[in-house]
Design a protein around this motif. Structure first.
Motif, PDB file in Angstrom:
ATOM      1  N   SER A  51       0.838  -1.205   0.000  1.00 30.18           N
ATOM      2  CA  SER A  51       0.000   0.000   0.000  1.00 30.18           C
ATOM      3  C   SER A  51       0.879   1.263   0.000  1.00 30.18           C
ATOM      4  N   ALA A  52       1.921   1.256   0.830  1.00 32.99           N
ATOM      5  CA  ALA A  52       2.816   2.427   0.894  1.00 32.99           C
ATOM      6  C   ALA A  52       3.533   2.638  -0.434  1.00 32.99           C
ATOM      7  N   SER A  55       0.916   3.728  -3.262  1.00 32.51           N
ATOM      8  CA  SER A  55       0.391   5.097  -3.108  1.00 32.51           C
ATOM      9  C   SER A  55       1.488   6.129  -3.395  1.00 32.51           C
ATOM     10  N   ALA A  56       2.745   5.777  -3.096  1.00 36.47           N
ATOM     11  CA  ALA A  56       3.848   6.700  -3.429  1.00 36.47           C
ATOM     12  C   ALA A  56       4.013   6.786  -4.941  1.00 36.47           C
ATOM     13  N   LEU A  59       1.731   9.155  -6.472  1.00 34.49           N
ATOM     14  CA  LEU A  59       2.110  10.560  -6.265  1.00 34.49           C
ATOM     15  C   LEU A  59       3.310  10.973  -7.124  1.00 34.49           C
ATOM     16  N   GLY A  60       3.758  10.044  -7.974  1.00 33.33           N
ATOM     17  CA  GLY A  60       4.895  10.348  -8.851  1.00 33.33           C
ATOM     18  C   GLY A  60       6.230  10.191  -8.167  1.00 33.33           C
ATOM     19  N   THR A  61       6.246   9.514  -7.034  1.00 29.83           N
ATOM     20  CA  THR A  61       7.509   9.279  -6.325  1.00 29.83           C
ATOM     21  C   THR A  61       7.670   7.777  -6.074  1.00 29.83           C
ATOM     22  N   PRO A  62       8.109   7.057  -7.092  1.00 33.06           N
ATOM     23  CA  PRO A  62       8.253   5.609  -6.884  1.00 33.06           C
ATOM     24  C   PRO A  62       9.413   5.300  -5.943  1.00 33.06           C
TER      25      PRO A  62
END
Lengths: 93, 390
Positions: A51-52, A55-56, A59-62
């Motif tokens: 999930s973390a 969801s990252a 937000l465009g921050t893999p």
């Protein structure tokens, strides 16, 4: 076996080192953890980790690595094409 | 309150052109393979393409002047870094999402007039080039791809650094505070309309025979409007011809008006803790956290609706993500009986982050993506210590 006379302190549960792999769907693929570490716990860890990570990504921050540092345990996960390999290491407390 | 306007001089255009194809440096290829040594000059490179960012960092760090190179993968982070530390040169890719390179370069140039600026682009376009030079950018260049282009690029950067200090002269940027502008007009007994823009906001101040007679912005008019405009710490200005028939709404002398406005602004700044122009600065609470090695951005949530950020592009989204991740890992820790959650750390190709929760506050620190897991862990501990003390 003699009983220890050393007073017990309140401490987190002792963990043993091991790892498991969780698929992108959240099912446990393989595990090196002892049998007394339940599948439910592994799935619970896998769920939170995936999930973390997902969801990252949204937000465009893999992230390729994720670690949760507890007093008694370190959970370190590495992204595996949507799934993850998760390493559990007993913490020093 | 610097308010700036462009007035690019031919001198500057000439300088820019010479930098574009500048003279060759004494060393043969502009590059050096000897170990990196800090040479005192600092360069910030901003590009959303991480491969180029890495390549440029390597190329530039090996120049003979041994500049210190910092990188940012988005405009917001670049502007935050510029606010936090001095740089000699800013290199920005023109094509980036949300805030493009032009905006970064122009914003930086207005705010830091001594900063040299280089625009790089993946596609050659004469209109872009003309726009870049007309905007006051020191060098416009296509992304170098061949060894020869890389050598020339390195030499251009070196040349800009060499001319970066002590060469004096005019750079074509006029930077004045609003107080200066009004004083100049009033002292010279001029009649004009001072038009000020700040992003989408626009304000006008009417000056008649050396006195401020009216001001207007949004739905405000008179002294109230003047004080509101006075609170814009950055922006653009231009003088328009005077309007003799303008109705007078301000009767105070310009001296008392300026004094009163400055006092109002000072009081407002003292209350809000001066978060800096355009929100890019650091609030007091974040300052010690920003000193931790590798920290590039910060997001501190102290309670509902209380969110301070520095260098974070979309703070509300990340605040939600941080809160959810910390809550889920906390609940997981309770389930596992793993003890208190100290930190959540993550690393990826864009950035590393550390999430911390302390005394009802939640902190997300964005870290240099090149940091090792151990350095991230150490940064997290140092941040936790600062957060604990704050």
């Amino acid at each position: 076996m003699k009983k220890s006379r050393i007073p017990q302190t309140i401490a987190p549960e002792r963990f043993r080192r091991g790892s498991f792999t969780v698929s992108a769907e959240g099912s446990i693929v393989v595990s090196t953890l002892p049998a007394d570490f339940s599948r439910e716990k592994m799935e619970g860890i896998g769920r939170v980790v995936l999930s973390a990570l997902s969801s990252a990504r949204e937000l465009g921050t893999p992230f390729t690595e994720l670690a949760a540092d507890y007093a008694g345990l370190e959970i370190r996960a590495r992204d595996l094409a949507g799934g993850a390999i998760v390493f559990l290491t007993p913490g020093e407390y | 309150m610097p308010v700036t306007a462009h007035a690019r001089s031919p001198l500057e255009v000439s300088n820019a052109k010479s930098a574009d194809c500048g003279p060759l440096a004494p060393h043969e290829n502009g590059l050096d393979t000897t170990p990196l040594r800090r040479g005192g000059r600092k360069i910030l490179i901003v590009d959303d393409d991480h491969e180029f960012l890495d390549a440029y960092s390597r190329i530039i760090a090996r120049l003979s002047s041994r500049p210190e190179v910092r990188t940012a993968s988005c405009a917001t982070r670049a502007l935050a870094l510029l606010e936090a530390e001095p740089f000699d040169l800013l290199i920005a890719d023109l094509r980036m999402p949300k805030i493009d390179g032009f905006q970064v370069l122009l914003g930086a140039r207005r705010r830091f007039p001594a900063l040299k600026t280089v625009a790089i682009t993946g596609m050659g376009d004469q209109q872009y080039r003309a726009r870049a030079y007309a905007s006051g950018i020191d060098l416009y260049t296509e992304k170098p791809t061949t060894p020869n282009e890389i050598r020339l690029f390195g030499e251009c950067v070196e040349s800009l650094l060499e001319h970066g200090t002590g060469d004096g002269g005019f750079r074509g940027i006029q930077s004045k505070s609003l107080m200066d502008l009004v004083q100049i007009e009033c002292l010279s007994q001029s009649s004009s309309v001072l038009r000020i823009t700040r992003g989408s906001l626009e304000g006008r101040v009417w000056i008649q025979n050396g006195g401020v007679i009216d001001a207007e912005t949004q739905d405000l008019r008179g002294e109230e409007a003047f004080k509101h405009i006075f609170g814009w710490r950055t922006g653009h200005f231009e003088f328009l011809p005077g309007e003799p028939g303008r109705e007078r709404t301000i009767y105070s002398s310009y001296e008392s008006l300026l004094l009163d406005s400055a006092q109002t602004l000072d009081e407002a700044l003292a209350v809000e803790g001066d978060p800096g122009a355009d929100g890019a600065g650091l609030c007091r609470e974040l300052q010690p956290l920003a000193t931790v090695r590798g920290v590039e951005s910060l997001l501190l949530v102290s309670g509902p609706g209380r969110c301070e950020s520095w260098g974070v592009e979309n703070p509300e989204d990340f605040a939600g993500w941080m809160h959810r991740v910390l809550r889920e890992f906390r609940e997981l820790g309770e389930l596992l009986k793993a003890g208190p959650l100290r930190a959540v750390e993550a690393a990826g190709p864009v950035r590393g982050v550390v999430l911390l929760a302390e005394g009802g506050r939640e902190l997300m620190a964005g870290l240099d993506r090149k940091l090792s897991a151990r350095t991230i862990r150490n940064a997290g501990r140092e941040l936790a210590s600062h957060l604990d003390k704050a």
